[in-house]
Design an enzyme around this catalytic site. Structure first.
Site, PDB file in Angstrom:
ATOM      1  N   LYS A  13       1.118  -1.266   0.067  1.00  0.00           N
ATOM      2  CA  LYS A  13       0.061  -0.253   0.142  1.00  0.00           C
ATOM      3  C   LYS A  13       0.882   1.324  -0.479  1.00  0.00           C
ATOM      4  O   LYS A  13       0.151   2.303  -0.627  1.00  0.00           O
ATOM      5  CB  LYS A  13      -1.215   0.069   1.249  1.00  0.00           C
ATOM      6  CG  LYS A  13      -2.150  -0.997   1.660  1.00  0.00           C
ATOM      7  CD  LYS A  13      -3.017  -0.800   2.799  1.00  0.00           C
ATOM      8  CE  LYS A  13      -2.496  -0.314   3.992  1.00  0.00           C
ATOM      9  NZ  LYS A  13      -2.061  -2.052   4.431  1.00  0.00           N
ATOM     10  N   ARG A  88     -10.065   0.463   8.857  1.00  0.00           N
ATOM     11  CA  ARG A  88      -9.811  -0.383   8.509  1.00  0.00           C
ATOM     12  C   ARG A  88     -11.366  -0.801   9.286  1.00  0.00           C
ATOM     13  O   ARG A  88     -10.830  -2.261   9.037  1.00  0.00           O
ATOM     14  CB  ARG A  88      -8.837  -0.608   9.827  1.00  0.00           C
ATOM     15  CG  ARG A  88      -6.984  -1.075   9.464  1.00  0.00           C
ATOM     16  CD  ARG A  88      -6.693  -0.727  10.084  1.00  0.00           C
ATOM     17  NE  ARG A  88      -4.998  -1.464  10.221  1.00  0.00           N
ATOM     18  CZ  ARG A  88      -3.809  -0.582   9.829  1.00  0.00           C
ATOM     19  NH1 ARG A  88      -3.711   0.194   8.818  1.00  0.00           N
ATOM     20  NH2 ARG A  88      -3.010  -1.044   9.844  1.00  0.00           N
ATOM     21  N   ARG A 127      11.410  -7.691   6.563  1.00  0.00           N
ATOM     22  CA  ARG A 127      11.219  -5.366   6.096  1.00  0.00           C
ATOM     23  C   ARG A 127      12.617  -4.174   6.870  1.00  0.00           C
ATOM     24  O   ARG A 127      11.859  -4.706   8.642  1.00  0.00           O
ATOM     25  CB  ARG A 127       9.584  -5.166   6.006  1.00  0.00           C
ATOM     26  CG  ARG A 127       9.412  -3.594   5.851  1.00  0.00           C
ATOM     27  CD  ARG A 127       8.263  -3.520   5.554  1.00  0.00           C
ATOM     28  NE  ARG A 127       6.961  -3.467   6.988  1.00  0.00           N
ATOM     29  CZ  ARG A 127       5.279  -3.429   6.663  1.00  0.00           C
ATOM     30  NH1 ARG A 127       5.153  -2.815   5.509  1.00  0.00           N
ATOM     31  NH2 ARG A 127       4.957  -2.959   7.497  1.00  0.00           N
ATOM     32  N   ARG A 160      10.373  -1.921  12.126  1.00  0.00           N
ATOM     33  CA  ARG A 160       9.189  -1.934  12.983  1.00  0.00           C
ATOM     34  C   ARG A 160       9.076  -2.874  14.114  1.00  0.00           C
ATOM     35  O   ARG A 160       9.420  -3.360  13.813  1.00  0.00           O
ATOM     36  CB  ARG A 160       8.125  -1.390  12.019  1.00  0.00           C
ATOM     37  CG  ARG A 160       7.560  -0.141  11.183  1.00  0.00           C
ATOM     38  CD  ARG A 160       6.907  -0.140   9.944  1.00  0.00           C
ATOM     39  NE  ARG A 160       5.599  -0.715  10.839  1.00  0.00           N
ATOM     40  CZ  ARG A 160       4.281  -1.015  10.006  1.00  0.00           C
ATOM     41  NH1 ARG A 160       4.313   0.169   8.793  1.00  0.00           N
ATOM     42  NH2 ARG A 160       2.972  -1.238  11.006  1.00  0.00           N
ATOM     43  N   ARG A 171      -1.302  -8.649  13.214  1.00  0.00           N
ATOM     44  CA  ARG A 171      -2.121  -7.905  12.521  1.00  0.00           C
ATOM     45  C   ARG A 171      -2.797  -8.611  11.631  1.00  0.00           C
ATOM     46  O   ARG A 171      -3.377  -7.870  11.327  1.00  0.00           O
ATOM     47  CB  ARG A 171      -0.539  -7.485  12.053  1.00  0.00           C
ATOM     48  CG  ARG A 171      -0.663  -6.247  13.455  1.00  0.00           C
ATOM     49  CD  ARG A 171       1.001  -5.764  13.099  1.00  0.00           C
ATOM     50  NE  ARG A 171       1.280  -4.610  11.813  1.00  0.00           N
ATOM     51  CZ  ARG A 171       2.501  -4.475  11.269  1.00  0.00           C
ATOM     52  NH1 ARG A 171       2.784  -5.191  11.776  1.00  0.00           N
ATOM     53  NH2 ARG A 171       2.399  -4.024  10.592  1.00  0.00           N
TER      54      ARG A 171
HETATM   55  P1  AMP Z   1       0.013   0.447   9.454  1.00  0.00           P
HETATM   56  O1  AMP Z   1       1.441   1.258   9.539  1.00  0.00           O
HETATM   57  O2  AMP Z   1      -1.116   0.808   8.654  1.00  0.00           O
HETATM   58  O3  AMP Z   1       0.771  -0.882   9.623  1.00  0.00           O
HETATM   59  O4  AMP Z   1      -0.380   0.475  11.171  1.00  0.00           O
HETATM   60  C1  AMP Z   1      -0.278   0.204  12.027  1.00  0.00           C
HETATM   61  C2  AMP Z   1      -0.439   0.074  13.430  1.00  0.00           C
HETATM   62  O5  AMP Z   1      -1.190   1.628  13.570  1.00  0.00           O
HETATM   63  C3  AMP Z   1      -1.753  -0.888  13.159  1.00  0.00           C
HETATM   64  O6  AMP Z   1      -1.484  -1.987  13.839  1.00  0.00           O
HETATM   65  C4  AMP Z   1      -2.631  -0.333  14.359  1.00  0.00           C
HETATM   66  O7  AMP Z   1      -2.040  -0.391  16.155  1.00  0.00           O
HETATM   67  C5  AMP Z   1      -2.497   1.393  14.018  1.00  0.00           C
HETATM   68  N1  AMP Z   1      -3.366   1.662  12.739  1.00  0.00           N
HETATM   69  C6  AMP Z   1      -2.635   2.583  12.000  1.00  0.00           C
HETATM   70  N2  AMP Z   1      -4.007   2.526  11.391  1.00  0.00           N
HETATM   71  C7  AMP Z   1      -5.270   2.051  11.808  1.00  0.00           C
HETATM   72  C8  AMP Z   1      -6.759   2.285  12.114  1.00  0.00           C
HETATM   73  N3  AMP Z   1      -7.207   2.993  11.223  1.00  0.00           N
HETATM   74  N4  AMP Z   1      -7.492   2.096  12.567  1.00  0.00           N
HETATM   75  C9  AMP Z   1      -7.164   1.361  14.025  1.00  0.00           C
HETATM   76  N5  AMP Z   1      -5.678   1.181  13.871  1.00  0.00           N
HETATM   77  C10 AMP Z   1      -4.521   1.773  13.445  1.00  0.00           C
END
Ligand code: AMP
Length: 215
Positions: A13, A88, A127, A160, A171
């Site tokens: 993404k 999400r 990653r 990360r 996740r």
């Molecule tokens: P990402 O970088 O998109 O993988 O997001 C990393 C983490 O941020 C996720 O595992 C959640 O803890 C939090 N997060 C990101 N976007 C959302 C969302 N739309 N709703 C809830 N938690 C989020």
């Protein structure tokens, strides 16, 4: 034009968001980046979000929605947004639709990057990301020329805190049980575009552009 990129962690993404932002002059907005920024700055929302983030859980809707709505406030009519990582779940998608409608706007397309779980696991566990600009490497499939250093801007590469072991599985569980349902949500609105995310970056990008009628 406002776009959403749907896809599991590791589906590409972030990479496609940057390419589409450039192609259509869109403002890229990654919810995970907003959170990491808020946590690094130690804002109240960032502090509240941290334990959820560290466990790999979704951050409560009210916290996340607050940050996104704040971000949408800066959205001008001329320049659309490309959302990566938000919404999400259904509740978030409903709030987003309602807010955009108030602004006289809407989502044009939700693009789902489809990648099987085994490949996602492989991509995520190897990653590494560059500190300066978020360039993404994989120790197995796309290693940097010098270990630990970004080829493009020479900044340090890091893993990360949520890209490790059980947190990755957790996740992905949340994605497949909850977030994936949003494909139905946008299909019902006639806005879903599904692309095979296992292809090369260029091929995925081309497939998206073709489905948007812009190839
Ligand atoms: P990402 O970088 O998109 O993988 O997001 C990393 C983490 O941020 C996720 O595992 C959640 O803890 C939090 N997060 C990101 N976007 C959302 C969302 N739309 N709703 C809830 N938690 C989020």
């Amino acid at each position: 034009m406002n776009l959403i990129l749907l896809g599991a962690q590791g589906s590409g993404k972030g990479t496609q968001s940057a390419l589409l932002a450039q192609r259509f002059g869109l403002d890229p907005c990654a919810s995970g980046d907003l959170l990491r920024e808020a946590m690094a700055k130690g804002t109240p929302a960032g502090q509240q979000a941290r334990p959820y983030y560290e466990r790999g859980d979704l951050v409560p809707d009210e916290l996340m929605v607050g940050m996104i709505l704040e971000r949408l406030r800066g959205l001008s009519d001329a320049r659309g947004i490309i959302l990566d990582g938000f919404p999400r779940n259904h509740a978030q998608a409903d709030v987003l639709d309602a807010r955009l409608a108030e602004m006289g706007q809407s989502i044009a397309r939700a693009i789902y990057l489809e990648v099987p779980r085994a490949l996602l696991l492989e991509r995520l566990s190897g990653r590494y990301i560059c500190r300066a600009h978020g360039h993404v490497y994989n120790i197995e499939t796309n290693p940097p020329k010098t270990p630990g250093i970004c080829d493009i801007d020479s900044s340090e590469l890091y893993q990360r805190s949520d890209d490790t072991g059980e947190k990755i599985q957790h996740r992905l569980d949340i994605f497949f049980s909850e977030t994936l349902q949003l494909t139905d949500y946008y299909a019902r609105q006639g806005k879903l575009v599904t692309v095979d995310g296992t292809q090369s970056i260029a091929d995925v990008n081309h497939a998206i552009l073709a489905k948007l009628g812009a190839a």
